[in-house]
Write a protein that holds these residues in place. Structure first.
Motif, mmCIF file in Angstrom:
data_model
loop_
_atom_site.group_PDB
_atom_site.id
_atom_site.type_symbol
_atom_site.label_atom_id
_atom_site.label_comp_id
_atom_site.label_asym_id
_atom_site.label_seq_id
_atom_site.Cartn_x
_atom_site.Cartn_y
_atom_site.Cartn_z
ATOM 1 N N LYS A 50 18.494 9.471 3.732
ATOM 2 C CA LYS A 50 17.302 9.052 4.470
ATOM 3 C C LYS A 50 16.073 8.936 3.565
ATOM 4 N N LYS A 51 16.152 9.516 2.349
ATOM 5 C CA LYS A 51 15.044 9.407 1.400
ATOM 6 C C LYS A 51 15.221 8.249 0.419
ATOM 7 N N MET A 52 16.417 7.644 0.416
ATOM 8 C CA MET A 52 16.716 6.601 -0.565
ATOM 9 C C MET A 52 15.828 5.375 -0.401
ATOM 10 N N ASN A 53 15.415 5.082 0.820
ATOM 11 C CA ASN A 53 14.578 3.901 1.037
ATOM 12 C C ASN A 53 13.294 3.989 0.219
ATOM 13 N N GLU A 54 12.758 5.190 0.080
ATOM 14 C CA GLU A 54 11.534 5.369 -0.694
ATOM 15 C C GLU A 54 11.769 5.077 -2.169
ATOM 16 N N PHE A 55 12.912 5.503 -2.696
ATOM 17 C CA PHE A 55 13.204 5.268 -4.107
ATOM 18 C C PHE A 55 13.363 3.779 -4.407
ATOM 19 N N TYR A 56 14.054 3.057 -3.514
ATOM 20 C CA TYR A 56 14.184 1.610 -3.718
ATOM 21 C C TYR A 56 12.815 0.933 -3.716
ATOM 22 N N ASN A 57 11.934 1.395 -2.847
ATOM 23 C CA ASN A 57 10.619 0.774 -2.729
ATOM 24 C C ASN A 57 9.665 1.148 -3.863
ATOM 25 N N LEU A 58 10.055 2.120 -4.672
ATOM 26 C CA LEU A 58 9.297 2.449 -5.878
ATOM 27 C C LEU A 58 9.472 1.407 -6.969
ATOM 28 N N ALA A 59 10.596 0.702 -6.904
ATOM 29 C CA ALA A 59 11.051 -0.100 -8.040
ATOM 30 C C ALA A 59 10.664 -1.569 -7.944
ATOM 31 N N LYS A 85 0.826 -1.204 0.000
ATOM 32 C CA LYS A 85 0.000 0.000 0.000
ATOM 33 C C LYS A 85 0.861 1.256 0.000
ATOM 34 N N LYS A 86 1.947 1.241 0.770
ATOM 35 C CA LYS A 86 2.831 2.406 0.822
ATOM 36 C C LYS A 86 3.640 2.533 -0.470
ATOM 37 N N LYS A 87 3.992 1.387 -1.055
ATOM 38 C CA LYS A 87 4.705 1.421 -2.336
ATOM 39 C C LYS A 87 3.850 2.086 -3.406
ATOM 40 N N ARG A 88 2.572 1.741 -3.431
ATOM 41 C CA ARG A 88 1.660 2.329 -4.418
ATOM 42 C C ARG A 88 1.522 3.833 -4.207
ATOM 43 N N LYS A 89 1.495 4.245 -2.951
ATOM 44 C CA LYS A 89 1.386 5.670 -2.630
ATOM 45 C C LYS A 89 2.632 6.428 -3.105
#
Length: 337
Positions: free
Chosen positions: A227-236, A144-148
């Motif tokens: 600290k924002k890199m985790n979000e980019f990895y989870n986009l992929a 759900k967070k990945k989709r967001k």
């Protein structure tokens, strides 16, 4: 600790240094007194970067055991920076001289022990301790967070996304990453990173043109705070690092920790540390073929996802904490002898 690695953002040396400092503070705050860039008396002086003032400090008294962290060798800098002769030769000699000033060297990949011995450094002075990342910094998010996250950057959930990270330079194989974006227009490519060393970056002029005017399916968000890199990895859906030369890239460990399937160029050095946990490709044609095969193959993606998580456990902060403590303890004992 002696380091200037965090002054230049977007490089793995800074990430490795930051991880170690966090580990020591988290696990050993009561037993290890860590001072940063302090030239006072010490049992151990651990050098993370090769600044000239740090080199001069090795001649001062009361340095204790001098430890050098080997993040790069002359051959791994080729394709990273454009250094004209004779300055290139001078710098490479200085680098090896710095390493020879150390009482002990720490390498992050065992395959580089042989390279150091060729420079005249005794095998007994080299210790292997791999890189690691903290699960508190890099971890897999719920679907759900990945989709967001995708919605926030306007990437459809049904779009297959390939991510690469690191400095934009020839050695990282960014040109091949760009070529794959042109060949696979239905796939979204994202390269997170920038020109950390500006115009002296190898391949700067050619790569800068594409960064300024990329194809529609290729994003260059630039240098992103760690600290924002985790979000980019989870986009992929997939992590791709087409580097021609590495030691032990932090980006691969970060991707593993987020559960991302990984594709890497077929380099011998990976076999010593992460064999069997990624899809290997010798060139851009094999990378293209591998990506095409993975798109829609949930079984293979799931298999690589599980292998990624296995590697993230192997190279986790928890497992490496005791190894670092034992190493420092041994070095301290040598000071007392």
């Amino acid at each position: 600790m002696f380091s200037s690695a965090t002054k230049i953002k977007g490089q793995g040396v800074g990430s490795a240094y930051t991880e170690l400092i966090q580990l020591l503070k988290k696990y050993f705050a009561d037993s290890i007194d860590v001072q940063i860039n302090n030239f006072g008396r010490a049992d151990i002086s651990h050098y993370h970067t090769i600044d000239f003032k740090f080199y001069l400090s090795t001649f001062l008294p009361n340095r204790g055991r001098k430890i050098g962290y080997v993040h790069f060798l002359p051959e791994t800098l080729d394709g990273s920076l454009k250094i004209p002769q004779p300055f290139k030769g001078i710098f490479f000699r200085y680098l090896i001289s710095f390493y020879k000033r150390m009482d002990q060297l720490v390498v992050v990949n065992p395959s580089f022990i042989k390279d150091l011995t060729r420079y005249g450094i005794p095998r007994s002075k080299i210790t292997y301790i791999p890189n690691f990342v903290s699960k508190e910094s890099f971890y897999e998010l719920p679907e759900k967070k990945k989709r967001k996250l995708r919605e926030n950057v306007e990437i459809p959930n049904n779009k297959f996304v390939v991510i690469g990270t690191g400095q934009i330079q020839e050695r990282k194989g960014v040109a091949d990453f760009i070529e794959l974006a042109y060949r696979l227009p239905n796939i979204q490519f994202i390269w997170v990173g920038g020109f950390s060393f500006g115009k002296i970056t190898d391949g700067y002029n050619q790569l800068k043109k594409v960064v300024n005017d990329p194809p529609a399916n290729l994003l260059f968000p630039g240098i992103v705070e760690r600290k924002k890199m985790n979000e980019f990895y989870n986009l992929a859906d997939l992590f791709l690092l087409p580097s021609f030369n590495e030691l032990f890239p932090m980006s691969v460990l970060e991707a593993f920790s987020c559960g991302l399937p990984v594709v890497l160029r077929d380099l011998t050095l990976y076999q010593a540390i992460i064999a069997g946990s990624y899809l290997s490709a010798r060139n851009v044609d094999e990378m293209e073929r591998g990506i095409k095969e993975l798109v829609g193959d949930e079984r293979k993606l799931s298999e690589l996802h599980n292998k990624a998580l296995e590697m993230s456990t192997k190279y986790s902060e928890d497992r490496l904490a005791q190894r670092w403590y034992s190493f420092y303890k041994e070095q301290t004992e040598m000071v007392k002898q």
